[in-house]
Design an enzyme around this catalytic site. Structure first.
Site, mmCIF file in Angstrom:
data_model
loop_
_atom_site.group_PDB
_atom_site.id
_atom_site.type_symbol
_atom_site.label_atom_id
_atom_site.label_comp_id
_atom_site.label_asym_id
_atom_site.label_seq_id
_atom_site.Cartn_x
_atom_site.Cartn_y
_atom_site.Cartn_z
ATOM 1 N N ILE A 89 -6.302 -4.843 8.281
ATOM 2 C CA ILE A 89 -7.936 -3.766 8.270
ATOM 3 C C ILE A 89 -8.595 -4.647 7.120
ATOM 4 C CG2 ILE A 89 -5.959 -2.750 8.720
ATOM 5 C CD1 ILE A 89 -5.902 -0.929 5.942
ATOM 6 N N LYS B 125 -12.670 -0.367 6.173
ATOM 7 C CA LYS B 125 -13.061 -1.246 4.699
ATOM 8 C C LYS B 125 -14.055 -2.595 5.560
ATOM 9 C CE LYS B 125 -9.238 0.842 3.695
ATOM 10 N NZ LYS B 125 -9.721 1.532 2.671
ATOM 11 N N ASP C 41 -1.296 -6.190 9.613
ATOM 12 C CA ASP C 41 -2.384 -4.936 8.994
ATOM 13 C C ASP C 41 -3.258 -6.281 8.604
ATOM 14 O OD1 ASP C 41 -3.673 -3.600 7.571
ATOM 15 O OD2 ASP C 41 -2.339 -2.320 7.249
ATOM 16 N N TYR D 52 0.585 -1.398 -0.301
ATOM 17 C CA TYR D 52 -0.269 0.240 -0.437
ATOM 18 C C TYR D 52 0.526 1.219 0.213
ATOM 19 C CZ TYR D 52 -3.397 3.418 2.298
ATOM 20 O OH TYR D 52 -3.475 5.055 2.548
#
Length: 487
Positions: A240, A279, A238, A153
Protein backbone atom coordinates in the site's frame (compact mmCIF):
# COMPACT_ATOMS: atom_id res chain seq x y z
CA UNK A 1 -40.60 -8.65 36.04
CA UNK A 2 -37.17 -6.91 35.99
CA UNK A 3 -35.64 -5.21 33.00
CA UNK A 4 -33.24 -7.44 31.10
CA UNK A 5 -29.66 -6.21 31.26
CA UNK A 6 -28.31 -6.62 27.74
CA UNK A 7 -24.81 -5.74 28.91
CA UNK A 8 -24.45 -9.00 30.80
CA UNK A 9 -21.43 -10.80 29.27
CA UNK A 10 -23.25 -14.14 28.97
CA UNK A 11 -25.78 -12.54 26.60
CA UNK A 12 -23.17 -11.23 24.19
CA UNK A 13 -20.74 -12.82 21.76
CA UNK A 14 -17.07 -13.36 22.54
CA UNK A 15 -16.19 -10.75 19.91
CA UNK A 16 -18.45 -8.18 21.56
CA UNK A 17 -16.98 -8.59 25.05
CA UNK A 18 -13.40 -9.36 24.02
CA UNK A 19 -10.50 -7.03 23.25
CA UNK A 20 -9.50 -8.58 19.94
CA UNK A 21 -9.77 -5.21 18.21
CA UNK A 22 -6.53 -4.20 19.90
CA UNK A 23 -7.83 -0.83 21.08
CA UNK A 24 -5.97 -1.30 24.37
CA UNK A 25 -2.63 -1.14 22.54
CA UNK A 26 -0.35 1.81 23.24
CA UNK A 27 -0.60 2.50 19.51
CA UNK A 28 -4.26 3.47 19.91
CA UNK A 29 -3.69 5.03 23.34
CA UNK A 30 -1.61 7.69 21.62
CA UNK A 31 -4.50 8.50 19.31
CA UNK A 32 -6.81 8.85 22.32
CA UNK A 33 -4.39 11.26 23.98
CA UNK A 34 -4.43 13.37 20.84
CA UNK A 35 -8.23 13.26 20.57
CA UNK A 36 -8.54 14.58 24.13
CA UNK A 37 -6.12 17.46 23.59
CA UNK A 38 -5.53 18.12 19.86
CA UNK A 39 -2.97 20.71 18.88
CA UNK A 40 -4.14 23.82 17.02
CA UNK A 41 -1.74 26.68 16.27
CA UNK A 42 -4.11 29.33 17.65
CA UNK A 43 -6.93 27.59 19.53
CA UNK A 44 -4.79 25.06 21.41
CA UNK A 45 -1.06 25.75 20.86
CA UNK A 46 -0.06 23.57 23.83
CA UNK A 47 -2.02 20.53 22.63
CA UNK A 48 -0.76 17.15 21.46
CA UNK A 49 0.68 17.12 17.93
CA UNK A 50 -0.49 14.07 15.97
CA UNK A 51 2.52 12.26 14.55
CA UNK A 52 1.14 8.77 15.03
CA UNK A 53 -1.07 8.80 11.94
CA UNK A 54 0.40 7.66 8.61
CA UNK A 55 -1.42 10.01 6.28
CA UNK A 56 -0.09 11.72 3.17
CA UNK A 57 -1.39 15.30 3.16
CA UNK A 58 1.45 16.77 1.13
CA UNK A 59 -0.30 16.53 -2.23
CA UNK A 60 -3.90 17.46 -1.41
CA UNK A 61 -3.57 20.67 -3.43
CA UNK A 62 -2.74 18.73 -6.59
CA UNK A 63 -5.91 16.66 -6.27
CA UNK A 64 -8.05 19.68 -5.45
CA UNK A 65 -6.76 21.50 -8.52
CA UNK A 66 -7.52 18.50 -10.71
CA UNK A 67 -11.08 18.27 -9.37
CA UNK A 68 -11.64 21.96 -10.07
CA UNK A 69 -10.36 21.48 -13.62
CA UNK A 70 -12.47 18.33 -14.13
CA UNK A 71 -15.88 18.95 -12.54
CA UNK A 72 -17.50 16.34 -14.78
CA UNK A 73 -15.65 13.65 -12.79
CA UNK A 74 -18.12 14.12 -9.94
CA UNK A 75 -21.78 13.18 -10.24
CA UNK A 76 -22.59 15.97 -7.76
CA UNK A 77 -21.76 18.85 -10.11
CA UNK A 78 -23.69 20.47 -12.94
CA UNK A 79 -21.19 19.01 -15.40
CA UNK A 80 -21.49 15.44 -14.06
CA UNK A 81 -25.01 15.15 -12.68
CA UNK A 82 -26.29 13.52 -15.87
CA UNK A 83 -24.53 10.34 -14.70
CA UNK A 84 -26.12 10.48 -11.24
CA UNK A 85 -28.93 7.99 -11.85
CA UNK A 86 -26.66 5.39 -13.46
CA UNK A 87 -24.09 5.59 -10.65
CA UNK A 88 -26.66 5.70 -7.85
CA UNK A 89 -28.23 2.45 -9.07
CA UNK A 90 -25.06 0.51 -9.90
CA UNK A 91 -24.31 -2.11 -7.22
CA UNK A 92 -22.46 -4.94 -8.99
CA UNK A 93 -19.75 -6.20 -6.62
CA UNK A 94 -17.40 -6.63 -9.58
CA UNK A 95 -17.16 -2.85 -9.64
CA UNK A 96 -17.31 -0.43 -12.54
CA UNK A 97 -15.25 -1.79 -15.46
CA UNK A 98 -13.63 1.62 -15.96
CA UNK A 99 -12.67 1.66 -12.26
CA UNK A 100 -10.96 -1.74 -12.42
CA UNK A 101 -9.17 -0.79 -15.62
CA UNK A 102 -7.93 2.48 -14.11
CA UNK A 103 -6.73 0.82 -10.88
CA UNK A 104 -4.89 -1.92 -12.80
CA UNK A 105 -3.17 0.72 -14.92
CA UNK A 106 -2.29 2.83 -11.86
CA UNK A 107 -0.83 -0.18 -10.03
CA UNK A 108 1.37 -0.80 -13.05
CA UNK A 109 2.43 2.84 -13.17
CA UNK A 110 3.41 2.92 -9.50
CA UNK A 111 5.67 -0.05 -10.23
CA UNK A 112 7.45 1.74 -13.05
CA UNK A 113 5.36 -0.02 -15.74
CA UNK A 114 7.65 -3.01 -15.27
CA UNK A 115 4.67 -5.30 -14.73
CA UNK A 116 1.04 -5.32 -15.83
CA UNK A 117 -2.09 -6.22 -13.88
CA UNK A 118 -5.25 -7.90 -15.15
CA UNK A 119 -8.35 -5.77 -14.45
CA UNK A 120 -10.40 -8.95 -14.10
CA UNK A 121 -8.35 -9.86 -11.02
CA UNK A 122 -8.95 -6.50 -9.33
CA UNK A 123 -11.22 -7.05 -6.30
CA UNK A 124 -12.32 -3.98 -4.36
CA UNK A 125 -12.81 -3.78 -0.63
CA UNK A 126 -13.39 -1.24 2.12
CA UNK A 127 -9.80 -0.07 2.45
CA UNK A 128 -6.74 -2.22 3.04
CA UNK A 129 -8.32 -3.26 6.37
CA UNK A 130 -11.18 -4.98 4.58
CA UNK A 131 -8.85 -6.36 1.92
CA UNK A 132 -6.61 -8.01 4.52
CA UNK A 133 -9.51 -9.52 6.41
CA UNK A 134 -11.16 -10.92 3.27
CA UNK A 135 -7.83 -12.41 2.17
CA UNK A 136 -7.35 -14.01 5.59
CA UNK A 137 -10.85 -15.49 5.43
CA UNK A 138 -9.97 -17.02 2.05
CA UNK A 139 -6.62 -18.50 3.06
CA UNK A 140 -6.93 -19.72 6.65
CA UNK A 141 -9.35 -21.23 9.13
CA UNK A 142 -9.69 -20.18 12.80
CA UNK A 143 -6.65 -21.27 14.80
CA UNK A 144 -4.34 -21.35 11.79
CA UNK A 145 -1.67 -18.67 11.41
CA UNK A 146 0.37 -16.32 9.26
CA UNK A 147 4.03 -15.52 9.77
CA UNK A 148 4.68 -11.77 10.00
CA UNK A 149 8.17 -10.18 10.13
CA UNK A 150 8.67 -7.74 13.00
CA UNK A 151 8.26 -4.88 13.52
CA UNK A 152 4.85 -4.80 11.85
CA UNK A 153 1.79 -2.52 11.68
CA UNK A 154 -0.27 -2.85 14.90
CA UNK A 155 -3.52 -2.83 12.92
CA UNK A 156 -2.71 -6.28 11.55
CA UNK A 157 -3.69 -7.70 14.93
CA UNK A 158 -7.15 -6.31 14.25
CA UNK A 159 -7.37 -6.71 10.49
CA UNK A 160 -6.31 -10.34 10.24
CA UNK A 161 -7.19 -11.77 13.64
CA UNK A 162 -10.20 -10.15 15.24
CA UNK A 163 -13.12 -11.63 13.30
CA UNK A 164 -11.33 -14.44 11.45
CA UNK A 165 -9.86 -16.27 14.45
CA UNK A 166 -6.53 -16.45 12.61
CA UNK A 167 -3.27 -16.13 14.56
CA UNK A 168 -0.14 -14.11 13.76
CA UNK A 169 3.28 -15.59 14.47
CA UNK A 170 6.15 -13.06 14.62
CA UNK A 171 9.29 -13.53 12.54
CA UNK A 172 11.96 -11.81 14.63
CA UNK A 173 14.04 -9.25 12.73
CA UNK A 174 16.77 -7.25 14.47
CA UNK A 175 18.50 -3.89 14.24
CA UNK A 176 21.92 -5.53 13.78
CA UNK A 177 21.10 -5.93 10.06
CA UNK A 178 18.62 -3.02 9.84
CA UNK A 179 15.68 -5.36 10.49
CA UNK A 180 16.18 -7.16 7.19
CA UNK A 181 14.18 -10.35 6.72
CA UNK A 182 16.36 -13.48 6.46
CA UNK A 183 15.81 -17.12 5.56
CA UNK A 184 17.09 -18.12 9.00
CA UNK A 185 14.51 -15.95 10.76
CA UNK A 186 11.74 -17.41 8.60
CA UNK A 187 12.83 -20.97 9.32
CA UNK A 188 13.11 -20.37 13.07
CA UNK A 189 9.63 -18.88 13.28
CA UNK A 190 8.16 -21.67 11.15
CA UNK A 191 9.77 -24.40 13.22
CA UNK A 192 8.71 -22.80 16.51
CA UNK A 193 5.12 -22.67 15.27
CA UNK A 194 5.31 -26.39 14.43
CA UNK A 195 6.58 -27.13 17.93
CA UNK A 196 3.64 -25.16 19.33
CA UNK A 197 1.24 -27.16 17.11
CA UNK A 198 0.29 -24.10 15.10
CA UNK A 199 -0.48 -24.62 11.43
CA UNK A 200 1.15 -21.94 9.29
CA UNK A 201 -0.95 -21.07 6.24
CA UNK A 202 0.95 -18.08 4.92
CA UNK A 203 3.51 -15.33 5.20
CA UNK A 204 2.52 -11.65 5.30
CA UNK A 205 5.11 -9.08 4.24
CA UNK A 206 4.79 -5.29 4.03
CA UNK A 207 6.80 -3.74 1.22
CA UNK A 208 7.58 -0.86 1.58
CA UNK A 209 7.67 -1.52 5.29
CA UNK A 210 5.44 0.01 7.90
CA UNK A 211 7.00 1.10 10.28
CA UNK A 212 10.55 0.94 8.87
CA UNK A 213 10.03 2.89 5.65
CA UNK A 214 12.44 0.53 3.86
CA UNK A 215 11.98 -1.54 0.71
CA UNK A 216 12.81 -5.20 0.19
CA UNK A 217 15.52 -5.91 -2.35
CA UNK A 218 15.22 -8.48 -5.11
CA UNK A 219 17.25 -11.12 -3.28
CA UNK A 220 15.02 -10.90 -0.21
CA UNK A 221 11.91 -11.20 -2.34
CA UNK A 222 13.36 -14.23 -4.12
CA UNK A 223 14.11 -15.77 -0.71
CA UNK A 224 10.49 -15.16 0.26
CA UNK A 225 9.19 -16.81 -2.92
CA UNK A 226 11.50 -19.79 -2.42
CA UNK A 227 10.38 -20.15 1.19
CA UNK A 228 6.62 -20.11 0.53
CA UNK A 229 7.00 -22.55 -2.36
CA UNK A 230 9.10 -24.92 -0.27
CA UNK A 231 6.63 -24.83 2.63
CA UNK A 232 3.56 -24.75 0.37
CA UNK A 233 2.08 -21.74 2.16
CA UNK A 234 0.56 -18.53 0.85
CA UNK A 235 2.20 -15.12 0.48
CA UNK A 236 0.33 -11.88 1.12
CA UNK A 237 2.32 -8.88 -0.06
CA UNK A 238 1.02 -5.62 1.41
CA UNK A 239 2.13 -2.94 -1.08
CA UNK A 240 0.00 0.00 0.00
CA UNK A 241 3.04 2.32 0.22
CA UNK A 242 4.31 1.49 -3.30
CA UNK A 243 4.28 5.07 -4.60
CA UNK A 244 5.71 6.66 -1.45
CA UNK A 245 9.27 5.62 -2.33
CA UNK A 246 11.13 8.86 -3.04
CA UNK A 247 14.73 7.75 -3.72
CA UNK A 248 16.87 4.75 -4.53
CA UNK A 249 16.69 1.84 -4.08
CA UNK A 250 13.43 1.68 -6.01
CA UNK A 251 10.41 -0.33 -4.97
CA UNK A 252 10.18 -3.88 -6.35
CA UNK A 253 6.76 -5.51 -6.34
CA UNK A 254 6.41 -9.23 -5.73
CA UNK A 255 4.59 -9.22 -9.08
CA UNK A 256 7.87 -8.32 -10.80
CA UNK A 257 9.64 -11.29 -9.24
CA UNK A 258 7.08 -13.85 -10.33
CA UNK A 259 6.67 -12.27 -13.77
CA UNK A 260 10.33 -11.81 -14.71
CA UNK A 261 12.48 -14.15 -12.58
CA UNK A 262 12.09 -17.32 -14.61
CA UNK A 263 14.96 -19.04 -12.80
CA UNK A 264 12.99 -19.54 -9.58
CA UNK A 265 10.09 -21.89 -9.02
CA UNK A 266 6.85 -20.15 -8.13
CA UNK A 267 3.31 -21.41 -7.80
CA UNK A 268 1.35 -18.27 -8.58
CA UNK A 269 -1.72 -19.66 -6.87
CA UNK A 270 0.06 -18.92 -3.59
CA UNK A 271 0.63 -15.20 -4.25
CA UNK A 272 -1.74 -12.38 -3.31
CA UNK A 273 -1.25 -8.59 -3.24
CA UNK A 274 -3.09 -6.09 -1.04
CA UNK A 275 -3.17 -2.50 -2.25
CA UNK A 276 -5.12 0.71 -1.60
CA UNK A 277 -5.24 4.38 -2.53
CA UNK A 278 -5.06 5.58 1.09
CA UNK A 279 -1.31 6.20 1.24
CA UNK A 280 -0.14 6.66 -2.36
CA UNK A 281 -2.93 9.10 -3.26
CA UNK A 282 -3.75 10.36 0.24
CA UNK A 283 -7.36 9.09 0.16
CA UNK A 284 -7.88 7.14 3.42
CA UNK A 285 -11.44 8.41 3.74
CA UNK A 286 -12.45 7.02 0.33
CA UNK A 287 -11.84 3.46 1.62
CA UNK A 288 -10.49 2.11 -1.66
CA UNK A 289 -8.87 -1.24 -0.90
CA UNK A 290 -7.73 -3.74 -3.50
CA UNK A 291 -7.09 -7.49 -3.48
CA UNK A 292 -5.08 -8.77 -6.43
CA UNK A 293 -4.72 -12.54 -6.37
CA UNK A 294 -3.20 -14.93 -8.88
CA UNK A 295 -5.51 -17.63 -7.51
CA UNK A 296 -8.86 -17.87 -9.34
CA UNK A 297 -10.69 -19.29 -6.31
CA UNK A 298 -9.44 -16.48 -4.06
CA UNK A 299 -10.51 -13.89 -6.64
CA UNK A 300 -13.98 -15.43 -6.80
CA UNK A 301 -14.41 -15.81 -3.04
CA UNK A 302 -13.00 -12.41 -2.06
CA UNK A 303 -15.19 -10.73 -4.67
CA UNK A 304 -18.28 -12.28 -3.09
CA UNK A 305 -17.02 -11.19 0.33
CA UNK A 306 -16.60 -7.63 -0.94
CA UNK A 307 -20.38 -7.28 -0.65
CA UNK A 308 -19.73 -6.56 3.04
CA UNK A 309 -17.49 -3.60 2.26
CA UNK A 310 -17.93 -2.22 -1.24
CA UNK A 311 -16.39 1.01 -2.46
CA UNK A 312 -19.20 3.44 -3.25
CA UNK A 313 -19.96 3.78 -6.95
CA UNK A 314 -19.58 7.55 -6.66
CA UNK A 315 -16.00 7.03 -5.44
CA UNK A 316 -15.30 4.43 -8.15
CA UNK A 317 -16.49 6.86 -10.81
CA UNK A 318 -14.30 9.70 -9.54
CA UNK A 319 -11.24 7.47 -9.18
CA UNK A 320 -11.73 6.01 -12.64
CA UNK A 321 -11.69 9.49 -14.16
CA UNK A 322 -8.72 10.70 -12.13
CA UNK A 323 -6.50 7.64 -12.51
CA UNK A 324 -7.20 7.47 -16.25
CA UNK A 325 -5.69 10.95 -16.71
CA UNK A 326 -2.16 9.90 -17.66
CA UNK A 327 -0.74 13.42 -17.59
CA UNK A 328 -2.10 14.09 -14.10
CA UNK A 329 -0.92 10.74 -12.71
CA UNK A 330 2.58 11.25 -14.08
CA UNK A 331 2.88 14.73 -12.58
CA UNK A 332 1.25 13.69 -9.30
CA UNK A 333 3.61 10.77 -8.66
CA UNK A 334 6.69 12.84 -9.50
CA UNK A 335 5.64 15.76 -7.31
CA UNK A 336 4.60 13.47 -4.45
CA UNK A 337 8.03 11.83 -4.42
CA UNK A 338 9.71 15.24 -4.52
CA UNK A 339 7.69 16.58 -1.58
CA UNK A 340 8.12 13.41 0.50
CA UNK A 341 11.88 13.52 -0.07
CA UNK A 342 12.04 17.15 1.01
CA UNK A 343 9.96 16.54 4.15
CA UNK A 344 12.10 13.51 5.03
CA UNK A 345 15.28 15.60 4.71
CA UNK A 346 13.88 18.42 6.83
CA UNK A 347 12.64 16.14 9.57
CA UNK A 348 15.64 13.82 9.85
CA UNK A 349 18.08 16.75 9.64
CA UNK A 350 16.25 18.41 12.50
CA UNK A 351 16.58 15.26 14.61
CA UNK A 352 20.26 14.79 13.77
CA UNK A 353 21.04 18.26 15.16
CA UNK A 354 20.34 16.94 18.65
CA UNK A 355 21.88 13.52 18.09
CA UNK A 356 18.72 11.55 17.29
CA UNK A 357 19.22 9.00 14.54
CA UNK A 358 16.67 7.13 12.48
CA UNK A 359 16.87 3.95 10.47
CA UNK A 360 17.89 4.94 6.95
CA UNK A 361 14.81 4.70 4.77
CA UNK A 362 13.37 5.97 1.50
CA UNK A 363 9.67 5.20 1.58
CA UNK A 364 6.52 5.26 3.65
CA UNK A 365 5.28 8.36 5.45
CA UNK A 366 7.34 7.98 8.62
CA UNK A 367 10.73 7.38 10.17
CA UNK A 368 11.82 4.66 12.61
CA UNK A 369 13.39 6.82 15.33
CA UNK A 370 16.09 5.43 17.62
CA UNK A 371 15.71 6.63 21.22
CA UNK A 372 17.51 3.72 22.85
CA UNK A 373 20.00 6.16 24.36
CA UNK A 374 17.22 7.86 26.34
CA UNK A 375 15.91 4.71 28.02
CA UNK A 376 16.35 4.31 31.75
CA UNK A 377 16.85 0.58 31.15
CA UNK A 378 16.85 -1.53 28.00
CA UNK A 379 13.33 -2.80 28.67
CA UNK A 380 9.91 -2.30 27.12
CA UNK A 381 8.68 -0.96 30.45
CA UNK A 382 11.26 1.82 30.18
CA UNK A 383 10.26 2.41 26.55
CA UNK A 384 6.63 2.92 27.56
CA UNK A 385 7.70 5.19 30.42
CA UNK A 386 9.58 7.40 27.98
CA UNK A 387 6.67 7.26 25.54
CA UNK A 388 4.27 8.52 28.22
CA UNK A 389 6.54 11.51 28.85
CA UNK A 390 6.64 12.24 25.11
CA UNK A 391 2.84 12.01 24.90
CA UNK A 392 1.85 13.87 28.06
CA UNK A 393 4.74 16.30 28.59
CA UNK A 394 6.41 16.89 25.24
CA UNK A 395 2.90 16.66 23.77
CA UNK A 396 3.66 14.68 20.62
CA UNK A 397 1.92 11.45 19.70
CA UNK A 398 4.55 9.03 18.44
CA UNK A 399 4.11 5.25 18.42
CA UNK A 400 6.32 3.03 20.60
CA UNK A 401 8.10 0.09 19.04
CA UNK A 402 6.50 -2.40 21.43
CA UNK A 403 3.12 -1.71 19.78
CA UNK A 404 4.71 -2.84 16.49
CA UNK A 405 5.97 -6.04 18.15
CA UNK A 406 9.55 -4.82 17.77
CA UNK A 407 12.01 -7.24 19.38
CA UNK A 408 14.17 -4.43 20.81
CA UNK A 409 13.06 -1.56 23.09
CA UNK A 410 13.77 2.06 22.25
CA UNK A 411 12.42 2.45 18.72
CA UNK A 412 9.53 4.76 17.83
CA UNK A 413 7.60 5.43 14.63
CA UNK A 414 7.10 9.11 13.81
CA UNK A 415 4.85 10.17 10.91
CA UNK A 416 5.96 13.32 9.10
CA UNK A 417 3.64 13.67 6.08
CA UNK A 418 0.35 14.44 7.84
CA UNK A 419 1.28 17.99 8.86
CA UNK A 420 2.12 21.28 7.18
CA UNK A 421 5.61 22.79 7.38
CA UNK A 422 4.78 24.99 10.36
CA UNK A 423 3.45 22.14 12.51
CA UNK A 424 6.46 19.98 11.66
CA UNK A 425 8.79 22.74 12.80
CA UNK A 426 6.88 23.11 16.07
CA UNK A 427 7.16 19.35 16.62
CA UNK A 428 10.89 19.47 15.91
CA UNK A 429 11.30 22.33 18.34
CA UNK A 430 9.54 20.35 21.07
CA UNK A 431 11.71 17.31 20.43
CA UNK A 432 14.92 19.32 20.36
CA UNK A 433 13.98 21.19 23.52
CA UNK A 434 13.27 17.91 25.27
CA UNK A 435 16.60 16.37 24.25
CA UNK A 436 18.58 19.54 24.93
CA UNK A 437 17.18 19.85 28.42
CA UNK A 438 17.77 16.15 28.99
CA UNK A 439 21.43 16.53 28.01
CA UNK A 440 21.93 19.56 30.24
CA UNK A 441 20.44 17.83 33.26
CA UNK A 442 22.54 14.73 32.55
CA UNK A 443 25.72 16.83 32.62
CA UNK A 444 24.76 18.48 35.91
CA UNK A 445 23.63 15.27 37.57
CA UNK A 446 25.93 12.68 36.08
CA UNK A 447 25.93 10.65 39.26
CA UNK A 448 22.21 10.02 38.91
CA UNK A 449 21.78 7.00 36.62
CA UNK A 450 18.19 7.87 35.82
CA UNK A 451 17.52 9.91 32.66
CA UNK A 452 16.50 13.45 33.53
CA UNK A 453 13.11 13.05 31.92
CA UNK A 454 12.38 10.63 34.70
CA UNK A 455 12.53 13.36 37.33
CA UNK A 456 13.83 16.87 36.75
CA UNK A 457 12.31 17.41 33.30
CA UNK A 458 8.87 16.43 34.44
CA UNK A 459 9.03 18.91 37.32
CA UNK A 460 10.23 21.71 35.09
CA UNK A 461 7.48 21.06 32.57
CA UNK A 462 4.82 21.51 35.21
CA UNK A 463 6.02 25.01 35.91
CA UNK A 464 7.01 26.03 32.42
CA UNK A 465 5.61 24.64 29.18
CA UNK A 466 7.78 23.61 26.25
CA UNK A 467 6.25 26.23 23.99
CA UNK A 468 7.07 28.95 26.54
CA UNK A 469 10.67 27.73 26.77
CA UNK A 470 11.08 27.68 22.98
CA UNK A 471 9.60 31.12 22.44
CA UNK A 472 11.79 32.64 25.12
CA UNK A 473 14.69 34.87 23.97
CA UNK A 474 16.90 32.54 26.05
CA UNK A 475 15.71 29.42 24.26
CA UNK A 476 18.56 27.02 23.42
CA UNK A 477 16.76 26.12 20.17
CA UNK A 478 16.98 28.72 17.41
CA UNK A 479 14.46 28.89 14.59
CA UNK A 480 15.43 26.15 12.17
CA UNK A 481 16.81 27.30 8.80
CA UNK A 482 15.44 24.06 7.34
CA UNK A 483 12.00 25.57 7.11
CA UNK A 484 13.23 27.42 4.01
CA UNK A 485 15.11 24.48 2.57
CA UNK A 486 14.89 24.33 -1.20
CA UNK A 487 13.01 21.40 -2.78
Amino acid sequence: MGVMNLDQPQLLSKIAIGDGHGETSSYFDGWKAYDKDPFHPSKNPHGVIQMGLAENQLTADLVQNWIMDNPEASICTLEGVHNFKRMANFQDYHGLPEFRNAVAKFMSRTRGNRVTFDPDRIVMSGGATGAHEATAFCLADPGEAFLVPTPYYPGFDRDLRWRTGVKLVPVICESSNNFKLTKQALEEAYEKAKQDNITIKGLLITNPSNPLGTVMDGNTLRTVIGFINEKRIHLISDEIYAATVFSHPSFISIAEIIEHDTDIECDRNLVHIVYSLSKDMGFPGFRVGIIYSYNDTVVDCSRKMSSFGLVSTQTQYLMAKMLSDDEFVEKFLAESAKRLAQRYRVFTSGLIKVGIKCLQSNGGLFVWMDLRGLLKNATFESELELWRVIIHEVKINVSPGVSFHCSEPGWFRVCYANKDDRDVQIALQRIRSFVTQNNKEAMVSDKNSKPCWHSNLRLSLKSRRFDDIMMSPHSPIPQSPLVKAPP
